[in-house]
Write a protein that holds these residues in place. Sequence first.
Motif, PDB file in Angstrom:
ATOM      1  N   LEU A  33     -32.818 -54.406 101.061  1.00 58.04           N
ATOM      2  CA  LEU A  33     -32.665 -54.799  99.526  1.00 58.04           C
ATOM      3  C   LEU A  33     -34.031 -55.601  98.956  1.00 58.04           C
ATOM      4  N   TYR A  34     -34.410 -55.303  97.928  1.00 54.28           N
ATOM      5  CA  TYR A  34     -35.656 -55.691  97.470  1.00 54.28           C
ATOM      6  C   TYR A  34     -35.328 -56.593  95.904  1.00 54.28           C
ATOM      7  N   LEU A  35     -35.910 -57.655  95.996  1.00 54.19           N
ATOM      8  CA  LEU A  35     -35.701 -58.607  94.612  1.00 54.19           C
ATOM      9  C   LEU A  35     -37.024 -59.013  94.201  1.00 54.19           C
ATOM     10  N   PRO A  36     -37.301 -58.565  93.054  1.00 51.04           N
ATOM     11  CA  PRO A  36     -38.737 -59.174  92.533  1.00 51.04           C
ATOM     12  C   PRO A  36     -38.319 -60.452  91.778  1.00 51.04           C
ATOM     13  N   GLU A  82     -37.359 -59.370 100.430  1.00 49.15           N
ATOM     14  CA  GLU A  82     -36.870 -58.207 101.148  1.00 49.15           C
ATOM     15  C   GLU A  82     -35.572 -59.163 101.846  1.00 49.15           C
ATOM     16  N   LEU A  83     -34.519 -58.079 101.988  1.00 54.34           N
ATOM     17  CA  LEU A  83     -33.743 -58.479 102.966  1.00 54.34           C
ATOM     18  C   LEU A  83     -33.023 -57.323 103.832  1.00 54.34           C
ATOM     19  N   LEU A  84     -33.002 -57.411 105.147  1.00 54.29           N
ATOM     20  CA  LEU A  84     -32.710 -56.048 105.986  1.00 54.29           C
ATOM     21  C   LEU A  84     -31.450 -56.315 105.937  1.00 54.29           C
ATOM     22  N   LEU A  85     -30.743 -55.181 106.239  1.00 48.45           N
ATOM     23  CA  LEU A  85     -29.318 -55.055 106.139  1.00 48.45           C
ATOM     24  C   LEU A  85     -28.971 -54.525 107.390  1.00 48.45           C
ATOM     25  N   PRO A  86     -27.894 -54.938 108.109  1.00 47.44           N
ATOM     26  CA  PRO A  86     -27.256 -54.404 109.243  1.00 47.44           C
ATOM     27  C   PRO A  86     -26.890 -53.009 109.222  1.00 47.44           C
TER      28      PRO A  86
END
Length: 96
Positions: A33-36, A82-86
């Motif tokens: 997931l990406y967040l600006p 950025e968040l890496l997802l399982p």
Amino acid sequence: MEVVHAERRQQGFAPALLDAVRLRGGQWGCRRLYLPSGPNNEAALRTWTALRFSNLAGDYTIGGIAVTRAFMGSGRDGAVFELLLPHRLVEHEGGR
């Protein structure tokens, strides 16, 4: 774009909303997931960091935050998180 209206901040809406996005993204097979965020939006920067998002490398830094030029449109620089997802994050939805 605001994720949570100013009058509703500090009430747990952003984490709840992002939990739902994280779950749905995992169901769809998303891996990240990406967040600006605006580089000076300190409340958002604290929230994304608290929710385990990592600030991605950018073109320059402001106060230790990496910023990418024109990420949010012409002349609008942004910090990207950025968040890496399982893998295979799945919740059973009544047999769906």
